[in-house]
Design a protein around this motif. Structure first.
Motif, PDB file in Angstrom:
ATOM      1  N   GLY A  41       9.307  -9.653  -8.879  1.00  0.00           N
ATOM      2  CA  GLY A  41       8.359  -8.913  -9.045  1.00  0.00           C
ATOM      3  C   GLY A  41       7.285  -9.448 -10.316  1.00  0.00           C
ATOM      4  O   GLY A  41       6.204  -9.488 -10.416  1.00  0.00           O
ATOM      5  N   GLU A  42       7.980  -9.792 -11.412  1.00  0.00           N
ATOM      6  CA  GLU A  42       7.382 -10.600 -12.629  1.00  0.00           C
ATOM      7  C   GLU A  42       6.833 -11.656 -12.377  1.00  0.00           C
ATOM      8  O   GLU A  42       5.689 -11.811 -12.806  1.00  0.00           O
ATOM      9  N   LEU A  43       7.444 -12.535 -11.635  1.00  0.00           N
ATOM     10  CA  LEU A  43       6.986 -13.887 -11.265  1.00  0.00           C
ATOM     11  C   LEU A  43       5.713 -13.822 -10.364  1.00  0.00           C
ATOM     12  O   LEU A  43       4.653 -14.508 -10.501  1.00  0.00           O
ATOM     13  N   ALA A  44       5.940 -12.749  -9.281  1.00  0.00           N
ATOM     14  CA  ALA A  44       4.748 -12.514  -8.232  1.00  0.00           C
ATOM     15  C   ALA A  44       3.053 -12.175  -9.085  1.00  0.00           C
ATOM     16  O   ALA A  44       2.319 -12.305  -8.853  1.00  0.00           O
ATOM     17  N   TYR A  65       4.809  -4.103  -8.080  1.00  0.00           N
ATOM     18  CA  TYR A  65       5.402  -2.867  -7.934  1.00  0.00           C
ATOM     19  C   TYR A  65       4.997  -2.225  -6.471  1.00  0.00           C
ATOM     20  O   TYR A  65       3.731  -2.172  -5.940  1.00  0.00           O
ATOM     21  N   ASN A  66       5.893  -2.059  -5.546  1.00  0.00           N
ATOM     22  CA  ASN A  66       5.830  -1.574  -4.344  1.00  0.00           C
ATOM     23  C   ASN A  66       6.827  -0.505  -3.840  1.00  0.00           C
ATOM     24  O   ASN A  66       7.899  -0.890  -3.278  1.00  0.00           O
ATOM     25  N   PRO A  67       6.505   0.771  -3.999  1.00  0.00           N
ATOM     26  CA  PRO A  67       7.426   1.840  -3.750  1.00  0.00           C
ATOM     27  C   PRO A  67       7.926   2.019  -2.325  1.00  0.00           C
ATOM     28  O   PRO A  67       8.910   2.375  -2.191  1.00  0.00           O
ATOM     29  N   THR A  71       4.529  -4.788   2.469  1.00  0.00           N
ATOM     30  CA  THR A  71       3.799  -6.014   1.718  1.00  0.00           C
ATOM     31  C   THR A  71       2.617  -5.983   1.801  1.00  0.00           C
ATOM     32  O   THR A  71       1.681  -6.946   1.298  1.00  0.00           O
ATOM     33  N   LYS A  72       1.835  -5.037   2.509  1.00  0.00           N
ATOM     34  CA  LYS A  72       0.417  -4.826   2.614  1.00  0.00           C
ATOM     35  C   LYS A  72      -0.123  -3.729   1.537  1.00  0.00           C
ATOM     36  O   LYS A  72      -1.422  -3.830   1.274  1.00  0.00           O
ATOM     37  N   LEU A  76      -0.251  -3.685  -9.506  1.00  0.00           N
ATOM     38  CA  LEU A  76       0.302  -4.300 -10.427  1.00  0.00           C
ATOM     39  C   LEU A  76       0.581  -3.243 -11.459  1.00  0.00           C
ATOM     40  O   LEU A  76      -0.326  -2.471 -11.755  1.00  0.00           O
ATOM     41  N   THR A  77       1.804  -3.141 -12.256  1.00  0.00           N
ATOM     42  CA  THR A  77       2.002  -2.492 -13.303  1.00  0.00           C
ATOM     43  C   THR A  77       2.332  -2.884 -14.596  1.00  0.00           C
ATOM     44  O   THR A  77       2.809  -3.930 -14.671  1.00  0.00           O
ATOM     45  N   SER A  78       1.924  -2.287 -15.668  1.00  0.00           N
ATOM     46  CA  SER A  78       2.097  -2.585 -16.980  1.00  0.00           C
ATOM     47  C   SER A  78       3.196  -2.231 -17.658  1.00  0.00           C
ATOM     48  O   SER A  78       3.824  -1.253 -17.197  1.00  0.00           O
TER      49      SER A  78
END
Length: 78
Positions: A41-44, A65-67, A71-72, A76-78
């Motif tokens: 997720g960090e790479l993406a 972040y995808n709870p 994939t749709k 992005l979370t900080s």
């Protein structure tokens, strides 16, 4: 990769990509995951502005972040 690397060193870096018939971009992503400890997720979530080629550093400030595991739908979370 260090910008002062010799051509032979760069060739050595690229050889596994050709040996496994990987697209070079995919090889670089797998290399980063394996040798930096980045999570997928960090790479993406990385942007070019997160990479300092002069200092050879990557700033990880967000993650994909995808709870719902869709994939749709993602954020992005900080």
């Amino acid at each position: 990769m260090n910008s002062n690397s010799s051509p032979a060193r760069r060739c050595h870096f690229c050889s596994p990509a050709s040996a496994f018939k990987l697209n070079f971009e995919y090889y670089v992503m797998f290399y980063l995951l394996a040798w930096t400890g980045l999570r997928a997720g960090e790479l993406a979530a990385l942007k070019w502005s997160d990479i300092d080629f002069k200092e050879c550093t990557i700033s990880v400030t967000k993650t994909y972040y995808n709870p719902s595991n869709s994939t749709k739908i993602y954020s992005l979370t900080s």
